[in-house]
Design an enzyme around this catalytic site. Structure first.
Site, PDB file in Angstrom:
ATOM      1  N   GLU A 128      23.059  11.186  35.363  1.00 42.60           N
ATOM      2  CA  GLU A 128      21.798  10.523  35.713  1.00 42.60           C
ATOM      3  C   GLU A 128      22.022   9.012  35.752  1.00 42.60           C
ATOM      4  O   GLU A 128      22.920   8.490  35.099  1.00 42.60           O
ATOM      5  CB  GLU A 128      20.729  10.848  34.672  1.00 42.60           C
ATOM      6  N   ASN A 236      17.282   6.989  44.217  1.00 45.63           N
ATOM      7  CA  ASN A 236      16.031   6.711  43.497  1.00 45.63           C
ATOM      8  C   ASN A 236      16.107   5.402  42.720  1.00 45.63           C
ATOM      9  O   ASN A 236      15.086   4.826  42.348  1.00 45.63           O
ATOM     10  CB  ASN A 236      15.630   7.879  42.589  1.00 45.63           C
ATOM     11  N   TYR A 242      26.313   4.639  41.847  1.00 40.27           N
ATOM     12  CA  TYR A 242      25.320   5.724  41.802  1.00 40.27           C
ATOM     13  C   TYR A 242      25.002   6.180  43.223  1.00 40.27           C
ATOM     14  O   TYR A 242      24.094   5.694  43.892  1.00 40.27           O
ATOM     15  CB  TYR A 242      24.054   5.279  41.056  1.00 40.27           C
TER      16      TYR A 242
END
Ligand code: NAG
Ligand code: NAG
Length: 349
Positions: A128, A236, A242
């Site tokens: 995450e 996001n 990422y």
């Protein structure tokens, strides 16, 4: 009990079976003793029953509670010489304990409380992004090795990667009947990606899939997205390295050209060829980005240039948990005898 008269045939059959069994055992012995790929299946046997070279890796939790087959590492991550278990009774003998952050971050009591056996590594595993990884300080002075999508992790576990395209893997651009697709599960009106979409849609038709939008069943995802010329691979949140399945699976695997929003272009170019994607930061406004997409839509020669790299490379997107843990096994065999990550907070941003 006497053997029935008609048994001579049966006897031959039994002899035949035994011979077959011996042949099979010899073959199996030969095969395993030659490629050293013997990995014990999950069992409740005591750890002492395993070959000495195997490291015991304890999954402190199943990631997100998601159980999957252990001890079945596939190529090229096979031959890992580890024994994986999710059974905490192995805690005292485990060479490494993998802590999946999101399963242990709601309270400090969720990480092992009993003293750590000498030499045992604690591996911090997280895919995450930092803003979705609360309570990093729980891990202060506990972690030895990091395992994440960050390329500077001890164990690098990206969402996807590129491999050489072997002869015969000819890539054909899927037939295109649609223009721009975007699949979104978490609609935050203040996020950069939603604001950019709101501007883009004034200049180009964007089909939105996901909750409250067009349906997109998991098994149809690639087939549907492959009809689109472009896919909005909007992350996001924006963090170094990422780059998620939005790029790897939804765009590259489906054979549509990724329009990326995420870390800077140079960061993407560390992992995928410069001519394989369009970066939103390359355009001063949504209007200009849209007009570039229209230009590519009209000019097939130019559009196809985004696929030139595929003659040499192919994308791999495996969100398979087992691959990530198999990588940990390989890395643990090479880990230094002492290693520590005193604080994640400063590093994981
Ligand atoms: C289409 O793109 C190619 C490659 O960039 C370019 O050479 C060509 O002039 C373009 N064609 C038109 C009609 O604009
Ligand atoms: C792992 O890290 C802890 C905490 O920093 C340390 O006490 C321990 O010696 C380390 N173990 C290894 C094998 O590096």
């Amino acid at each position: 009990m006497s053997i029935p008269q008609s048994s001579s045939c049966l006897r031959y059959f039994v002899v035949f079976l035994i011979q077959g069994l011996i042949a099979f055992l010899l073959f199996a012995y030969y095969k395993y003793s030659n490629n050293h790929s013997i990995v014990p299946a999950y069992s409740n046997a005591e750890p002492s029953n395993k070959p000495a070279s195997n490291l015991i890796i304890l999954l402190w939790t199943w990631p997100f509670g998601d159980a999957f087959p252990l001890n079945s590492c596939q190529k090229p991550f096979d031959n890992p010489q580890c024994f994986f278990t999710a059974d905490r009774k192995y805690y005292n003998t485990a060479n490494a304990v993998v802590l999946h952050h999101r399963d242990v971050c709601t309270s400090k009591q969720q990480i092992p409380q009993t003293p750590r056996p000498e030499g045992q590594y604690w591996v911090w595993f997280n895919l995450e992004s930092p803003i979705h990884s609360p309570n990093l300080h729980f891990m202060d002075n506990a972690i030895n090795l990091t395992m994440s999508y960050r390329s500077d992790s001890d164990i690098f576990t990206p969402y996807g990667w590129i491999e050489p395209n072997e002869d015969g893997d000819h890539f054909a651009i899927p037939p295109k009947s649609e223009l721009v697709a975007w699949a979104v599960s978490n609609w935050n009106p203040h996020s950069r990606r939603v604001r950019l979409y709101e501007e883009l849609k004034n200049h180009i038709q964007v089909d939105v899939f996901g909750n409250g939008h067009l349906p997109l069943a998991r098994q149809d995802t690639l087939a549907i997205l492959s009809k689109y010329k472009f896919y909005l691979a909007f992350e996001n949140s924006i963090h170094k390295d990422y780059i998620t399945e939005k790029l790897w699976a939804n765009a590259l695997m489906s054979g549509s050209v990724p329009i990326v929003l995420g870390p800077p272009r140079e960061n993407y170019e560390r992992f995928i060829p410069a001519n394989s994607f369009i970066h939103v930061d390359d355009f001063p406004s949504a209007k200009e980005l849209a007009s570039y997409m229209h230009e590519l839509d009209k000019n097939d020669t130019k559009y196809k240039q985004y696929f030139n790299w595929r003659t040499k490379f192919k994308p791999i997107s495996k969100l398979d948990w087992s691959i990530q843990y198999c990588k940990a096994c390989i890395a643990l065999h090479r880990a230094p005898p002492y290693r520590s990550m005193p604080s994640l907070v400063a590093w994981y941003k």
